[in-house]
Design a protein around this motif. Structure first.
Motif, PDB file in Angstrom:
ATOM      1  N   MET A  55       0.839  -1.197   0.000  1.00  0.00           N
ATOM      2  CA  MET A  55       0.000   0.000   0.000  1.00  0.00           C
ATOM      3  C   MET A  55       0.875   1.250   0.000  1.00  0.00           C
ATOM      4  SD  MET A  55      -2.934  -0.985   2.786  1.00  0.00           S
ATOM      5  CE  MET A  55      -3.686   0.635   2.605  1.00  0.00           C
ATOM      6  N   ARG A  56       0.382   2.302  -0.668  1.00  0.00           N
ATOM      7  CA  ARG A  56       1.075   3.570  -0.636  1.00  0.00           C
ATOM      8  C   ARG A  56       0.632   4.369   0.590  1.00  0.00           C
ATOM      9  NH1 ARG A  56       0.956   5.908  -6.838  1.00  0.00           N
ATOM     10  NH2 ARG A  56       1.890   4.093  -7.860  1.00  0.00           N
ATOM     11  N   ALA A  57       1.563   5.159   1.117  1.00  0.00           N
ATOM     12  CA  ALA A  57       1.220   6.008   2.252  1.00  0.00           C
ATOM     13  C   ALA A  57       0.233   7.070   1.806  1.00  0.00           C
ATOM     14  CB  ALA A  57       2.481   6.664   2.798  1.00  0.00           C
ATOM     15  N   PRO A  58      -0.787   7.354   2.602  1.00  0.00           N
ATOM     16  CA  PRO A  58      -1.734   8.410   2.232  1.00  0.00           C
ATOM     17  C   PRO A  58      -1.053   9.766   2.227  1.00  0.00           C
ATOM     18  CG  PRO A  58      -2.152   7.605   4.462  1.00  0.00           C
ATOM     19  CD  PRO A  58      -1.136   6.686   3.863  1.00  0.00           C
ATOM     20  N   GLU A  59      -1.537  10.658   1.404  1.00  0.00           N
ATOM     21  CA  GLU A  59      -0.906  11.961   1.242  1.00  0.00           C
ATOM     22  C   GLU A  59      -0.885  12.763   2.533  1.00  0.00           C
ATOM     23  OE1 GLU A  59      -2.480  14.170  -1.982  1.00  0.00           O
ATOM     24  OE2 GLU A  59      -2.019  12.656  -3.511  1.00  0.00           O
ATOM     25  N   PHE A  60      -1.898  12.592   3.398  1.00  0.00           N
ATOM     26  CA  PHE A  60      -1.942  13.414   4.607  1.00  0.00           C
ATOM     27  C   PHE A  60      -0.873  13.014   5.620  1.00  0.00           C
ATOM     28  CE2 PHE A  60      -4.952   9.969   5.670  1.00  0.00           C
ATOM     29  CZ  PHE A  60      -4.547   9.625   6.953  1.00  0.00           C
ATOM     30  N   TRP A  61      -0.173  11.898   5.380  1.00  0.00           N
ATOM     31  CA  TRP A  61       0.943  11.529   6.250  1.00  0.00           C
ATOM     32  C   TRP A  61       2.128  12.469   6.086  1.00  0.00           C
ATOM     33  CZ3 TRP A  61       2.057   5.550   6.678  1.00  0.00           C
ATOM     34  CH2 TRP A  61       1.010   4.943   7.387  1.00  0.00           C
ATOM     35  N   ALA A  92       7.158   4.529   8.860  1.00  0.00           N
ATOM     36  CA  ALA A  92       6.838   3.460   7.928  1.00  0.00           C
ATOM     37  C   ALA A  92       7.424   3.813   6.566  1.00  0.00           C
ATOM     38  CB  ALA A  92       5.323   3.294   7.823  1.00  0.00           C
ATOM     39  N   GLY A  93       7.899   2.801   5.854  1.00  0.00           N
ATOM     40  CA  GLY A  93       8.484   3.054   4.544  1.00  0.00           C
ATOM     41  C   GLY A  93       9.984   3.199   4.614  1.00  0.00           C
ATOM     42  N   GLY A 146       9.659   1.008  -6.809  1.00  0.00           N
ATOM     43  CA  GLY A 146       8.708   0.654  -5.766  1.00  0.00           C
ATOM     44  C   GLY A 146       9.441   0.623  -4.439  1.00  0.00           C
ATOM     45  N   ILE A 147       9.798   1.808  -3.953  1.00  0.00           N
ATOM     46  CA  ILE A 147      10.522   1.960  -2.701  1.00  0.00           C
ATOM     47  C   ILE A 147       9.760   2.928  -1.812  1.00  0.00           C
ATOM     48  CG2 ILE A 147      12.764   1.406  -3.727  1.00  0.00           C
ATOM     49  CD1 ILE A 147      13.348   4.396  -3.892  1.00  0.00           C
ATOM     50  N   GLY A 148      10.322   3.229  -0.637  1.00  0.00           N
ATOM     51  CA  GLY A 148       9.604   4.077   0.291  1.00  0.00           C
ATOM     52  C   GLY A 148       9.277   5.451  -0.256  1.00  0.00           C
ATOM     53  N   ALA A 186       5.987   5.678 -10.170  1.00  0.00           N
ATOM     54  CA  ALA A 186       6.127   5.327  -8.758  1.00  0.00           C
ATOM     55  C   ALA A 186       5.177   4.200  -8.388  1.00  0.00           C
ATOM     56  CB  ALA A 186       5.848   6.550  -7.887  1.00  0.00           C
ATOM     57  N   PHE A 187       5.684   3.253  -7.619  1.00  0.00           N
ATOM     58  CA  PHE A 187       4.897   2.132  -7.119  1.00  0.00           C
ATOM     59  C   PHE A 187       5.075   2.058  -5.604  1.00  0.00           C
ATOM     60  CE2 PHE A 187       5.985   1.278 -11.489  1.00  0.00           C
ATOM     61  CZ  PHE A 187       4.858   0.702 -12.037  1.00  0.00           C
TER      62      PHE A 187
END
Length: 323
Positions: A1-7, A55-56, A229-231, A252-253
């Motif tokens: 899963m990708r981190a949400p933008e609000f993070w 995370a990431g 596909g990295i952090g 980006a993945f």
């Protein structure tokens, strides 16, 4: 899963983060309870943990490789210990020609530098490593895992991302509150230029590590389609562009993304249409099937400390051998 933008920062993440903050309290409580179990198993050799609080990806694996090289230069026999993201094993396994589907992508990179082991049970992994001749264990990740007694812990921060919105999962990217984390660390490593706000280091030494392309000349002046596909894929795109490559597209993945054959075929077709060569990271390349690798090039990188930072790192490493 990708981190949400609000993070991501700046700011505290707004209403989505505030809405999720009660769940963050639960996450914090569970993490603190797990860490309170005690220092864990002592394998009788130093355990050096390369961890992070977000995370990431932050650059843990490249820094772990730096640490192992410095230990080897000191005459030590370092072995790497990794959980192996997505690894399909239950007992200690030394990396020796397996694919990423079996041992994970990062252990494959680590095994280039020193013996690398994968085991979800870190205590069992440590026993196997010591029996195989390790006189120091370098843990890639595991900062929030108390199963092994650590003598030295580094927290690695991506200088371009910092701590994001500063909140704990799921309201933000933090695995635990920064204050809890820095209290258990002996040093902090900032990877790349610190363009994001950095937290209070609580008096801990801070090492600055620059991302250095090893084969950057291979891409100077060439049109490339970059994919990762990295952090933080953007960091890879920026590093590739800094070599003088003409990055005509960037794809980006999510971190550790398992590339399907159809996705790689699509990337190759897009690159051909753009008169570009597809380029990815060593970590992503390790996850590709052998048949998919043809025509894809890799930007190899390392981390570099200045002379003062190397001397400080050597001091910290040497201190871990004195109980």
């Amino acid at each position: 899963m990708r981190a949400p933008e609000f993070w991501a920062g700046p700011g505290d993440g707004g209403w989505p983060a505030r809405l999720l903050s009660p769940l963050s309290l639960i996450w914090c409580g569970l993490t603190r309870r797990r860490l309170a179990r005690g220092p864990g198993y002592d394998p009788g050799v130093p355990v050096i943990c390369i961890g992070n609080v977000t995370a990431g990806g932050t650059g843990k694996t490249p820094f772990a490789m730096v640490v192992a090289r410095r230990l080897a230069a000191m005459g030590r026999q370092p072995h790497f210990l990794s959980r192996g993201h997505g690894a399909r094993i239950t007992a200690p396994l030394r990396v020796a020609g397996q694919g990423a589907a079996t041992v994970g992508d990062e252990p494959l990179l680590l095994s280039r530098v020193a013996p690398a082991w994968v085991c979800p049970d870190r205590a069992a992994g440590a026993r196997a490593m010591v029996a195989a001749g390790a006189d120091v264990i370098v843990m890639d990740d595991g900062f929030q895992n108390p199963s092994l007694a650590k003598r030295l812990s580094f927290l690695v921060i991506d200088g371009g991302a910092g701590l994001g919105n500063g909140r704990v999962i799921p309201a933000g990217p933090l695995r635990e509150p920064w204050g809890d984390a820095i209290a258990r660390a002996e040093a902090v490593v900032v990877v790349g230029t610190a363009t994001a706000p950095l937290p209070d280091m609580a008096g801990r030494p801070v090492l600055s590590a620059a991302v250095v392309p090893l084969n950057g000349d291979d891409f100077r002046g060439r049109r490339v389609l970059a994919f990762a596909g990295i952090g933080r894929p953007a960091k890879f795109f920026e590093t590739l562009a800094a070599t003088g490559a003409d990055v005509v597209a960037g794809r980006a993945f999510a971190d550790h993304h398992p590339f399907a054959a159809s996705e790689i075929a699509d990337l190759k077709r897009e690159a051909a249409a753009l008169d570009a060569v597809p380029v990815t990271t060593a970590k992503d390349f390790a996850r590709l099937d052998a048949g998919a690798r043809a025509g894809i090039e890799v930007l190899e990188i390392t981390l570099a400390l200045d002379a003062e930072g190397e001397a400080h790192l050597d001091q910290l490493l040497a201190s871990s051998f004195h109980e």
